[in-house]
Design an enzyme around this catalytic site. Structure first.
Site, PDB file in Angstrom:
ATOM      1  N   ASP A  53      52.462  30.507 -15.061  1.00 45.20           N
ATOM      2  CA  ASP A  53      53.149  29.628 -14.118  1.00 45.20           C
ATOM      3  C   ASP A  53      53.123  28.189 -14.612  1.00 45.20           C
ATOM      4  O   ASP A  53      53.717  27.304 -14.004  1.00 45.20           O
ATOM      5  CB  ASP A  53      52.565  29.749 -12.707  1.00 45.20           C
ATOM      6  N   SER A  54      52.482  27.969 -15.772  1.00 49.86           N
ATOM      7  CA  SER A  54      52.575  26.683 -16.459  1.00 49.86           C
ATOM      8  C   SER A  54      54.017  26.411 -16.890  1.00 49.86           C
ATOM      9  O   SER A  54      54.337  25.280 -17.289  1.00 49.86           O
ATOM     10  CB  SER A  54      51.652  26.656 -17.681  1.00 49.86           C
ATOM     11  N   ASP A  92      52.200  35.725 -14.567  1.00 52.79           N
ATOM     12  CA  ASP A  92      51.500  35.078 -13.463  1.00 52.79           C
ATOM     13  C   ASP A  92      52.233  35.302 -12.145  1.00 52.79           C
ATOM     14  O   ASP A  92      53.471  35.177 -12.081  1.00 52.79           O
ATOM     15  CB  ASP A  92      51.419  33.563 -13.702  1.00 52.79           C
ATOM     16  N   LYS A 122      48.865  38.529 -13.354  1.00 54.56           N
ATOM     17  CA  LYS A 122      47.644  37.731 -13.242  1.00 54.56           C
ATOM     18  C   LYS A 122      47.719  36.924 -11.958  1.00 54.56           C
ATOM     19  O   LYS A 122      48.788  36.439 -11.574  1.00 54.56           O
ATOM     20  CB  LYS A 122      47.472  36.791 -14.438  1.00 54.56           C
ATOM     21  N   GLU A 124      45.144  34.142  -9.287  1.00 51.89           N
ATOM     22  CA  GLU A 124      43.975  33.281  -9.210  1.00 51.89           C
ATOM     23  C   GLU A 124      43.153  33.574  -7.965  1.00 51.89           C
ATOM     24  O   GLU A 124      43.706  33.846  -6.894  1.00 51.89           O
ATOM     25  CB  GLU A 124      44.408  31.797  -9.188  1.00 51.89           C
ATOM     26  N   GLU A 191      38.749  29.321 -16.673  1.00 48.04           N
ATOM     27  CA  GLU A 191      39.333  28.053 -17.101  1.00 48.04           C
ATOM     28  C   GLU A 191      38.411  26.880 -16.804  1.00 48.04           C
ATOM     29  O   GLU A 191      37.953  26.704 -15.680  1.00 48.04           O
ATOM     30  CB  GLU A 191      40.689  27.829 -16.416  1.00 48.04           C
TER      31      GLU A 191
END
EC number: 2.1.2.11
Length: 273
Positions: A53-54, A92, A122, A124, A191
Site C-alpha cells: 500500500d506504499s 497489501d 498482507k 497489519e 517494521e
C-alpha cells in the site's frame, strides 16, 4: 544471474518460504506496483514481491498509505501478477478493508485473490484484527502479518519513530506475533523495531520473519523498490541502503532528450521514415 541468485526456478510458494527458514536461507523481498518493474524484479531472482500500500506514496503521491483504495490495490496487483513467473506475490489489504468488520475483511480478501490472481495477502495488526485474520484464513487465503511500525496506524502513533522500545509494547508485539502464528499466518513482517527484539521474535516463531528496519537477525529483508533504487528523494531512514541512483540517471536522460529535441538532433535521418 548473480551467483547468489536462485538455482531453483520453480514458483515460490508459502511452503517454500517455510523451508527456506528451516535451512537458514535468507528471504529477499521487494515491492513492485506495475508490470514492467515487477517483470524486472522477478527475472532478477527475487523471492517475494509485495504489492504494497506504499503505492499510495510512491505511485499516487499521498503523504500516507491511508488514501489508497481496494480497487486501486487490485489494479496494481493485477499489473504485477502479469509480470511475474517465479516470485511469491503478496498484496497489501488497504486501510479500512479489514479493521473492525471480519465479514468485510473476508469479502475484500476474496476480491483481491479472485481479481489479481495473487498468491496471498498482507495486513497489519495483531489481537485487534485477529477475528478478521481467522475468518480470512478459514477461507483458505494465506496471510502475511505485519507488526511493529504499522503505517496504516500512523495517525495513532503521530510519528514514524522506532516502535516497541519500551517493555510493554515489546511484550505486546511478541504476544501478537505468536497469536498470528497460532492463527495460521504463514509469515510476518516486522517494521522499524529494535534488532534484538526482532531476533527474539524470529527465534521463537516457526514461520518466517521478514524485517524492514528490524536488523539482521530475522529470516529475510524487504525494502520499497523506489527507495532502494534511489528514485525517491528526501527519505533516508537508517535502514535504507540505496543500490542505485536512478533519480539522477533518469533526470539526466530526460534532459538529454529535451536538448536533442530542441536542437533538432532528434530524430535524425536514421530515426525517421
Amino acid at each position: 544471474m548473480s551467483v547468489y541468485g536462485p538455482e531453483d526456478v520453480r514458483k515460490v510458494t508459502t511452503h517454500r518460504l517455510f523451508e527456506m527458514k528451516e535451512r537458514g536461507e535468507k528471504i529477499s523481498m521487494l515491492t513492485a506496483y506495475d508490470y514492467t518493474m515487477a517483470s524486472i524484479v522477478d527475472q532478477a531472482g527475487i523471492d517475494v514481491i509485495l504489492v504494497g500500500d506504499s503505492a499510495s506514496n510512491v505511485m499516487a503521491g499521498n503523504v500516507t498509505t491511508l488514501p489508497i483504495t481496494l480497487d486501486q490495490m487490485i489494479y496494481h496487483g493485477k499489473s504485477v501478477v502479469r509480470g511475474v513467473k517465479r516470485a511469491l506475490v503478496v498484496v497489501d489489504m488497504p486501510f479500512g478493508t479489514y479493521q473492525g468488520n471480519s465479514k468485510e475483511a473476508l469479502s475484500s480478501a476474496i476480491r483481491i485473490m479472485k481479481e489479481t490472481h495473487a498468491d496471498c495477502i498482507k495486513l497489519e495488526g495483531g489481537a485487534e484484527v485477529i477475528e478478521s485474520v481467522q475468518r480470512i484464513l478459514c477461507a483458505g487465503i494465506p496471510i502475511m502479518g505485519h507488526l511493529g511500525l504499522m503505517p496504516q496506524s500512523i495517525n495513532k502513533y503521530g510519528t514514524y519513530n522506532v516502535r516497541a522500545k519500551d517493555e510493554d509494547e515489546a511484550r505486546k508485539l511478541i504476544n501478537d506475533a505468536k497469536l498470528l502464528e497460532e492463527a495460521g499466518c504463514f509469515a510476518l513482517v516486522l517494521e522499524k523495531i529494535p534488532a534484538m527484539l526482532a531476533k527474539k521474535v524470529a527465534s521463537e516463531l516457526r514461520i518466517p520473519v521478514i524485517g524492514i528496519g528490524a536488523g539482521r537477525y530475522v529470516d529475510g529483508q524487504v525494502l520499497v523498490l523506489h527507495d532502494m533504487l534511489g528514485m525517491t528523494q528526501g527519505f533516508s531512514p537508517r535502514f535504507l541502503r540505496r543500490y542505485a541512483d536512478l533519480n539522477t540517471i533518469m533526470s539526466d536522460a530526460v534532459k538529454h532528450y529535451i536538448n536533442d529535441v530542441k536542437s533538432l538532433d532528434f530524430p535524425n535521418d536514421e530515426e525517421q521514415y
